[in-house]
Design a protein around this motif. Structure first.
Motif, PDB file in Angstrom:
ATOM      1  N   ASP A   1       0.818  -1.219   0.000  1.00 19.82           N
ATOM      2  CA  ASP A   1       0.000   0.000   0.000  1.00 19.82           C
ATOM      3  C   ASP A   1       0.850   1.266   0.000  1.00 19.82           C
ATOM      4  O   ASP A   1       0.397   2.316  -0.462  1.00 19.82           O
ATOM      5  CB  ASP A   1      -0.937   0.007   1.214  1.00 19.82           C
ATOM      6  CG  ASP A   1      -2.140  -0.905   1.030  1.00 19.82           C
ATOM      7  OD1 ASP A   1      -2.469  -1.236  -0.121  1.00 19.82           O
ATOM      8  OD2 ASP A   1      -2.754  -1.278   2.050  1.00 19.82           O
ATOM      9  N   ILE A   2       2.081   1.178   0.510  1.00 19.71           N
ATOM     10  CA  ILE A   2       2.952   2.353   0.539  1.00 19.71           C
ATOM     11  C   ILE A   2       3.409   2.721  -0.869  1.00 19.71           C
ATOM     12  O   ILE A   2       3.895   3.839  -1.104  1.00 19.71           O
ATOM     13  CB  ILE A   2       4.166   2.119   1.476  1.00 19.71           C
ATOM     14  CG1 ILE A   2       4.768   3.457   1.943  1.00 19.71           C
ATOM     15  CG2 ILE A   2       5.234   1.265   0.791  1.00 19.71           C
ATOM     16  CD1 ILE A   2       3.906   4.255   2.865  1.00 19.71           C
ATOM     17  N   GLN A   3       3.238   1.812  -1.829  1.00 19.42           N
ATOM     18  CA  GLN A   3       3.667   2.070  -3.200  1.00 19.42           C
ATOM     19  C   GLN A   3       2.620   2.837  -4.008  1.00 19.42           C
ATOM     20  O   GLN A   3       2.858   3.169  -5.173  1.00 19.42           O
ATOM     21  CB  GLN A   3       3.989   0.739  -3.890  1.00 19.42           C
ATOM     22  CG  GLN A   3       5.119  -0.033  -3.220  1.00 19.42           C
ATOM     23  CD  GLN A   3       5.258  -1.452  -3.764  1.00 19.42           C
ATOM     24  OE1 GLN A   3       5.230  -1.660  -4.984  1.00 19.42           O
ATOM     25  NE2 GLN A   3       5.395  -2.417  -2.874  1.00 19.42           N
ATOM     26  N   PHE A   4       1.483   3.112  -3.394  1.00 22.01           N
ATOM     27  CA  PHE A   4       0.402   3.812  -4.089  1.00 22.01           C
ATOM     28  C   PHE A   4       0.251   5.206  -3.498  1.00 22.01           C
ATOM     29  O   PHE A   4      -0.310   5.379  -2.409  1.00 22.01           O
ATOM     30  CB  PHE A   4      -0.902   3.015  -3.977  1.00 22.01           C
ATOM     31  CG  PHE A   4      -0.870   1.730  -4.746  1.00 22.01           C
ATOM     32  CD1 PHE A   4      -1.383   1.664  -6.033  1.00 22.01           C
ATOM     33  CD2 PHE A   4      -0.287   0.591  -4.203  1.00 22.01           C
ATOM     34  CE1 PHE A   4      -1.336   0.487  -6.761  1.00 22.01           C
ATOM     35  CE2 PHE A   4      -0.224  -0.597  -4.922  1.00 22.01           C
ATOM     36  CZ  PHE A   4      -0.744  -0.647  -6.210  1.00 22.01           C
TER      37      PHE A   4
ATOM     38  N   ARG B   1      -1.400  10.362   0.099  1.00 20.00           N
ATOM     39  CA  ARG B   1      -1.871  11.729  -0.098  1.00 20.00           C
ATOM     40  C   ARG B   1      -3.252  11.912   0.532  1.00 20.00           C
ATOM     41  O   ARG B   1      -3.549  12.957   1.114  1.00 20.00           O
ATOM     42  CB  ARG B   1      -1.885  12.085  -1.583  1.00 20.00           C
ATOM     43  CG  ARG B   1      -2.284  13.514  -1.919  1.00 20.00           C
ATOM     44  CD  ARG B   1      -1.519  14.574  -1.121  1.00 20.00           C
ATOM     45  NE  ARG B   1      -0.086  14.489  -1.202  1.00 20.00           N
ATOM     46  CZ  ARG B   1       0.661  15.068  -2.131  1.00 20.00           C
ATOM     47  NH1 ARG B   1       0.111  15.747  -3.107  1.00 20.00           N
ATOM     48  NH2 ARG B   1       1.977  14.970  -2.083  1.00 20.00           N
ATOM     49  N   SER B   2      -4.097  10.897   0.438  1.00 19.26           N
ATOM     50  CA  SER B   2      -5.398  10.958   1.093  1.00 19.26           C
ATOM     51  C   SER B   2      -5.230  11.083   2.605  1.00 19.26           C
ATOM     52  O   SER B   2      -5.924  11.878   3.260  1.00 19.26           O
ATOM     53  CB  SER B   2      -6.224   9.709   0.769  1.00 19.26           C
ATOM     54  OG  SER B   2      -7.433   9.690   1.500  1.00 19.26           O
ATOM     55  N   LEU B   3      -4.293  10.330   3.169  1.00 17.24           N
ATOM     56  CA  LEU B   3      -4.033  10.424   4.607  1.00 17.24           C
ATOM     57  C   LEU B   3      -3.545  11.822   4.987  1.00 17.24           C
ATOM     58  O   LEU B   3      -4.006  12.414   5.973  1.00 17.24           O
ATOM     59  CB  LEU B   3      -2.997   9.378   5.023  1.00 17.24           C
ATOM     60  CG  LEU B   3      -3.448   7.920   5.020  1.00 17.24           C
ATOM     61  CD1 LEU B   3      -2.257   6.998   5.266  1.00 17.24           C
ATOM     62  CD2 LEU B   3      -4.534   7.668   6.057  1.00 17.24           C
TER      63      LEU B   3
ATOM     64  N   ARG C   1      10.954  -0.011   0.412  1.00 17.21           N
ATOM     65  CA  ARG C   1      11.833   1.021   0.966  1.00 17.21           C
ATOM     66  C   ARG C   1      11.739   2.321   0.158  1.00 17.21           C
ATOM     67  O   ARG C   1      11.580   3.405   0.729  1.00 17.21           O
ATOM     68  CB  ARG C   1      13.274   0.517   0.980  1.00 17.21           C
ATOM     69  CG  ARG C   1      14.250   1.531   1.588  1.00 17.21           C
ATOM     70  CD  ARG C   1      15.672   1.064   1.472  1.00 17.21           C
ATOM     71  NE  ARG C   1      16.591   2.049   2.023  1.00 17.21           N
ATOM     72  CZ  ARG C   1      16.994   2.093   3.282  1.00 17.21           C
ATOM     73  NH1 ARG C   1      16.542   1.196   4.146  1.00 17.21           N
ATOM     74  NH2 ARG C   1      17.829   3.019   3.713  1.00 17.21           N
ATOM     75  N   LEU C   2      11.847   2.213  -1.157  1.00 11.72           N
ATOM     76  CA  LEU C   2      11.772   3.415  -1.985  1.00 11.72           C
ATOM     77  C   LEU C   2      10.382   4.045  -1.913  1.00 11.72           C
ATOM     78  O   LEU C   2      10.243   5.268  -1.967  1.00 11.72           O
ATOM     79  CB  LEU C   2      12.141   3.080  -3.425  1.00 11.72           C
ATOM     80  CG  LEU C   2      13.609   2.691  -3.638  1.00 11.72           C
ATOM     81  CD1 LEU C   2      13.848   2.255  -5.077  1.00 11.72           C
ATOM     82  CD2 LEU C   2      14.542   3.835  -3.280  1.00 11.72           C
ATOM     83  N   GLY C   3       9.351   3.192  -1.767  1.00 12.88           N
ATOM     84  CA  GLY C   3       8.002   3.724  -1.588  1.00 12.88           C
ATOM     85  C   GLY C   3       7.904   4.538  -0.311  1.00 12.88           C
ATOM     86  O   GLY C   3       7.330   5.637  -0.297  1.00 12.88           O
ATOM     87  N   CYS C   4       8.478   4.018   0.783  1.00 16.88           N
ATOM     88  CA  CYS C   4       8.467   4.753   2.050  1.00 16.88           C
ATOM     89  C   CYS C   4       9.190   6.082   1.920  1.00 16.88           C
ATOM     90  O   CYS C   4       8.707   7.128   2.386  1.00 16.88           O
ATOM     91  CB  CYS C   4       9.127   3.916   3.145  1.00 16.88           C
ATOM     92  SG  CYS C   4       8.174   2.496   3.717  1.00 16.88           S
ATOM     93  N   GLN C   5      10.347   6.067   1.282  1.00 16.14           N
ATOM     94  CA  GLN C   5      11.124   7.297   1.150  1.00 16.14           C
ATOM     95  C   GLN C   5      10.425   8.300   0.233  1.00 16.14           C
ATOM     96  O   GLN C   5      10.423   9.507   0.516  1.00 16.14           O
ATOM     97  CB  GLN C   5      12.525   6.980   0.638  1.00 16.14           C
ATOM     98  CG  GLN C   5      13.375   6.233   1.654  1.00 16.14           C
ATOM     99  CD  GLN C   5      14.793   6.012   1.166  1.00 16.14           C
ATOM    100  OE1 GLN C   5      15.090   5.015   0.532  1.00 16.14           O
ATOM    101  NE2 GLN C   5      15.672   6.947   1.475  1.00 16.14           N
ATOM    102  N   ALA C   6       9.810   7.798  -0.831  1.00 18.93           N
ATOM    103  CA  ALA C   6       9.087   8.701  -1.732  1.00 18.93           C
ATOM    104  C   ALA C   6       7.893   9.330  -1.033  1.00 18.93           C
ATOM    105  O   ALA C   6       7.633  10.532  -1.172  1.00 18.93           O
ATOM    106  CB  ALA C   6       8.635   7.946  -2.978  1.00 18.93           C
ATOM    107  N   ARG C   7       7.137   8.523  -0.272  1.00 16.40           N
ATOM    108  CA  ARG C   7       5.972   9.069   0.433  1.00 16.40           C
ATOM    109  C   ARG C   7       6.390  10.086   1.489  1.00 16.40           C
ATOM    110  O   ARG C   7       5.712  11.098   1.696  1.00 16.40           O
ATOM    111  CB  ARG C   7       5.169   7.954   1.092  1.00 16.40           C
ATOM    112  CG  ARG C   7       4.700   6.811   0.201  1.00 16.40           C
ATOM    113  CD  ARG C   7       3.731   7.205  -0.880  1.00 16.40           C
ATOM    114  NE  ARG C   7       4.332   7.757  -2.064  1.00 16.40           N
ATOM    115  CZ  ARG C   7       4.861   7.056  -3.086  1.00 16.40           C
ATOM    116  NH1 ARG C   7       4.886   5.740  -3.028  1.00 16.40           N
ATOM    117  NH2 ARG C   7       5.349   7.662  -4.147  1.00 16.40           N
ATOM    118  N   ALA C   8       7.520   9.850   2.163  1.00 22.81           N
ATOM    119  CA  ALA C   8       8.022  10.811   3.148  1.00 22.81           C
ATOM    120  C   ALA C   8       8.428  12.105   2.469  1.00 22.81           C
ATOM    121  O   ALA C   8       8.155  13.208   2.969  1.00 22.81           O
ATOM    122  CB  ALA C   8       9.203  10.216   3.915  1.00 22.81           C
TER     123      ALA C   8
END
Length: 298
Positions: A161-164, A169-171, A195-202
Motif C-alpha cells: 500500500d505504501i507504493q500507491f 496523499r489521502s491520509l 523502501r523506496l516507496g516509504c522514502q518517496a511518500r516521506a
C-alpha cells in the motif's frame, strides 16, 4: 513535549510452536522497547506467519493457502488479546503488525492492529493485495484509518500500500504526519519497492514513514520455505530542515532481529512544511490536478 519515541522491530520469522510462544517472542521485544523509553513499538506485516509451525500437519505449498485461511485466522483473536495485555502492562502503544483474520462477511483479510494502553484496538485492512494474496482469495479493504498517537496524527499502510501515492496523499489531506508501514517481502526487489516507496511518500508528503519488516525463515512451507528480508528504518523529508540527504533518520544495522530506536520531532516536521526547500505541500497546485487526471485540460 512534541516528540514521540518509537521502537521499530526487525522481527524474526521463526517456527513458533504455539500462540503462547509467539506472544512470548513479541513480548520480549515489547518489554525491551518499553524499558528503553519508547512510547510506541512497531511490528511487521503477517508477524504471526511463524505460527504455521503450530498446525497439526506439515505445511507445504499445496496446503499453505488453506492454512492461512483456516489455520492462522483462528489464532488472531487470541493474539490481539495478548497485544492488549502487553500494551496495558508495559504502558506502550503496540502497532501490532498485521495478521490474517476472517471478516464478518467470511472473507480473508490481512489486517493490522494498533493497540493502546487503555485497551482500545484500531485496525487497518491491507488495500492493495499481492498476486499470491489474490490467489488465496484474500479481499482488500476500502477504508483508511486516521488516529492520534502522542502529538502526531497517524495512518498505517501495509507493505504494498505504501507504493500507491493516492493512499498516502489521502491520509495527509486528513492531517496525517506519520505513517506506519508493516512489511513482508521475500526478495531484494520487494525490499527496494517498499523502501523506496516509504522514502518517496516521506519526501512528497513531508511526513515521517516508519517501516518494520519480517526477516528470516521458519522452514515453511516445507517444500518451498519463505525467506523474509528487509531493514527496519524511519524516513523523513529530504530538505535542509532535517539535513538528511538520503531522508533516512534511523536504520537497522544487520539482517537479524533487532530494535531500531528513533525519536520523531513534530515541530521539525511542521517547520519543514512551513518553509519547504523544494515546492512541498505548501506550493502544490490542487486546482490543476483534476484537469490532469481527466485530460480535460488538454
Amino acid at each position: 513535549m512534541n516528540t514521540l519515541k518509537i521502537a521499530i522491530t526487525q522481527f524474526e520469522l521463526r517456527a513458533e510452536p504455539s500462540a503462547a510462544a509467539f506472544l512470548a517472542h513479541v513480548e520480549s521485544l515489547v518489554s525491551e522497547a518499553a524499558a528503553d523509553g519508547a512510547a510506541v513499538v512497531v511490528l511487521p506485516e503477517l508477524a504471526s506467519t511463524g505460527l504455521l509451525a503450530s498446525l497439526d500437519h506439515t505445511v507445504t505449498s499445496a496446503t499453505v493457502a488453506d492454512d492461512y485461511r483456516h489455520g492462522l485466522t483462528g489464532l488472531t483473536d487470541g493474539i490481539v488479546d495478548g497485544l492488549v495485555r502487553m500494551a496495558r502492562e508495559h504502558d506502550i502503544v503496540v502497532v501490532g503488525g498485521s495478521h490474517n483474520r476472517t471478516a464478518y462477511d467470511g472473507s480473508l483479510r490481512n489486517t493490522a492492529y494498533i493497540v493502546f494502553p487503555d485497551g482500545r484496538v484500531q485496525q487497518q485492512d491491507k488495500i492493495h493485495l499481492t498476486p499470491p494474496e489474490h490467489a488465496m482469495g484474500t479481499q482488500g479493504g476500502d477504508d483508511l484509518l486516521v488516529t492520534t498517537i502522542g502529538p502526531f496524527t497517524v495512518g498505517l499502510l501495509i507493505c504494498a500500500d505504501i507504493q500507491f501515492p493516492e493512499l498516502s496523499r489521502s491520509l495527509v489531506e486528513r492531517g496525517v504526519e506519520l505513517i506506519f508501514c508493516p512489511s513482508l517481502t521475500w526478495n531484494r526487489r520487494g525490499v527496494h519497492r517498499v523502501r523506496l516507496g516509504c522514502q518517496a511518500r516521506a519526501m512528497e508528503n513531508q511526513a515521517y514513514v516508519v517501516m518494520s519488516p519480517l526477516v528470516g525463515h521458519s522452514g515453511l512451507p516445507a517444500d518451498s520455505p519463505l525467506y523474509a528480508v528487509g531493514r527496519a528504518f524511519a524516513a523523513c523529508p529530504v530538505d535542509r530542515t532535517f539535513g538528511r540527504n538520503d531522508g533516512v533518520l534511523a536504520e537497522a544495522g544487520g539482517d537479524k532481529e533487532e530494535i531500531v530506536h528513533v525519536e520523531l520531532d513534530r515541530d521539525l516536521l511542521l517547520a519543514s512544511r512551513e518553509k519547504p526547500e523544494t515546492p512541498g505541500l505548501k506550493l502544490r497546485r490542487p486546482d490543476l490536478y483534476p484537469k490532469l487526471l481527466t485530460g480535460s485540460g488538454s
